[in-house]
Design an enzyme around this catalytic site. Structure first.
Site: not given
Ligand code: TRH
Length: 395
Positions: A24, A283
């Site tokens: 989020d 997401e």
């Molecule tokens: O963390 P998530 O599982 O997010 C989820 C979804 O948004 C979902 O819709 C929501 O309902 C739930 O959380 C509560 O996965 P997502 O969306 O890929 O977010 C991860 C974020 O972390 C993304 O912005 C990329 C970032 N990231 C980094 O900045 N550095 C890293 O090294 C990695 C592995 C990820």
């Protein structure tokens, strides 16, 4: 990266509550940065979990959440229990149906021209979002109207986050052999083009051990690049070692596992661009994998009553055209197995050989998919136009 004094009355004000994980805040931080880069009127972002923000945006560590400050053009502020509203943005975005504080709503309603109020919804490929995108919901008591804005893949909905320079930056990285080599060396990764480089960002994955065995004994060398995340304990179980720390390199047969630190979002993009196959989740990483234009495997955020399996199938159906039936089936089988969909009823290790065989075709498909999606307006652009339309003719 700049940290400067906070502004007063922004064009955009975004409220974000962490439900679980990073997603989020990941989406909101990315949206805020994107709008700030395009919008001279200013962007204010309220987040309720500063520790999560700091992981994705390390300069936030130098900011007092109560006082707020400007980081990468965004005024970031901690949304705490003792919240007191500031002069509201001209557009107020509540992300993922987080409830705005009552005092914020009062301040918004007291403006001679109340802000455009938007609820930014979760991304879904399901058909029903087309009918709900843009719907209005008047506040029962205050002179405010909330509008629902759905991201998505269909031109009739809100699009996907894609900063204007993203694809040029990706191409510059991918096409510069020296730069890519330097990235691989920096992370201790085998640069041999025959090696399959796989990034793995995932939730818990109890079936990973079997897949790791399959990779360990396979004919092709695999470099598995694992940023620190919830799946790491399952990686360790599959390797039969204690949970490794960032920087660890473990070799088993054909498999090299590299544990990477959790980086900022731009660093994560480079990981996706440097890999041949990306396992992503939630997401935001799901969308970034699509802009990386490499084959990817999506672990969808699990929801009650397995409604996420319907969402997964909706995306698979959208993504299928252009693939032969055999490739599309191999692709869907592996994705469903990765998400433990009962419909497929098999585990990832069983679905892997056909999926691995399809990777060259899926690579071409991923490039075509990216080009087709990039031909549509992006989310920040759509949101800006949507809000200016509402301003001119409120419903
Ligand atoms: O963390 P998530 O599982 O997010 C989820 C979804 O948004 C979902 O819709 C929501 O309902 C739930 O959380 C509560 O996965 P997502 O969306 O890929 O977010 C991860 C974020 O972390 C993304 O912005 C990329 C970032 N990231 C980094 O900045 N550095 C890293 O090294 C990695 C592995 C990820």
């Amino acid at each position: 990266m700049t940290v400067a004094a906070a502004s007063s009355r922004p064009e955009w004000e975004i409220f974000c509550q962490v439900v679980d994980n990073f997603g989020d805040i990941g989406v909101c931080w990315r949206l805020a940065r994107d709008l700030a880069a395009r919008e001279p009127g200013g962007v204010r972002l309220w987040v309720d979990d500063w520790a999560v923000l700091q992981q994705i945006c390390p300069p936030a560590a130098d900011v007092d959440p109560r006082a707020g400050s400007v980081v990468e053009g965004v005024e970031v502020r901690g949304w705490e229990e003792s919240f007191s509203p500031l002069a509201p943005g001209r557009i107020v975005v509540e992300a993922f149906a987080c409830e705005l504080p009552a005092s914020q709503l009062e301040v918004m309603a007291a403006q001679s021209s109340p802000p455009v109020w938007v609820n930014l919804e979760y991304l879904s490929a399901e058909a029903w979002v087309v009918g709900c995108h843009g719907m209005a919901s008047p506040h029962p008591r205050l002179p405010l109207v909330k509008y629902f804005f759905f991201p998505g893949f269909d031109p009739r909905v809100g699009g996907l986050l894609r900063e204007p320079s993203l694809l040029q930056r990706r191409d510059a990285f991918v096409k510069d052999p020296a730069g890519r080599l330097a990235w691989l060396r920096e992370h201790g990764v085998d640069p041999d083009p025959q090696t399959l480089r796989v990034s793995l960002f995932a939730y818990e994955q109890p079936d990973l051990g079997e897949l790791i065995s399959c990779w360990t004994t396979g004919a092709r060398r695999i470099s598995l690049l694992v940023p620190v995340s919830r799946v790491l304990a399952d990686v360790a179980a599959g390797l039969g070692c204690p949970t490794p720390e960032a920087g660890a390199h473990i070799r088993r047969g054909s498999l090299d596992v590299h544990v990477l630190p959790f980086t900022d979002q731009d660093g994560y993009d480079r990981l996706l661009w440097a890999s041949d196959l990306n396992f992503v989740r939630g997401e935001d990483s799901f969308v970034r994998a699509q802009w990386a234009a490499r084959p990817f495997v999506w672990q969808i955020y699990p929801q009650a009553d397995a409604v996420h399996h319907e969402k997964l199938d909706a995306f698979l159906a959208l993504h299928r055209p252009g693939l032969s039936a055999a490739t599309a089936d191999a692709h869907a089988a592996f994705w469903r197995a990765w998400n433990a969909c009962p419909r497929e009823g098999i585990r990832p290790a069983r679905a892997w050989p056909a999926f691995a065989e399809a990777l060259p075709v899926l690579a071409e498909h991923a490039r075509n998919w990216c080009v087709a999606q990039a031909a549509l307006p992006d989310l920040a652009d759509n949101l800006t136009k949507f809000c200016s339309h509402i301003r001119q003719s409120p419903r």
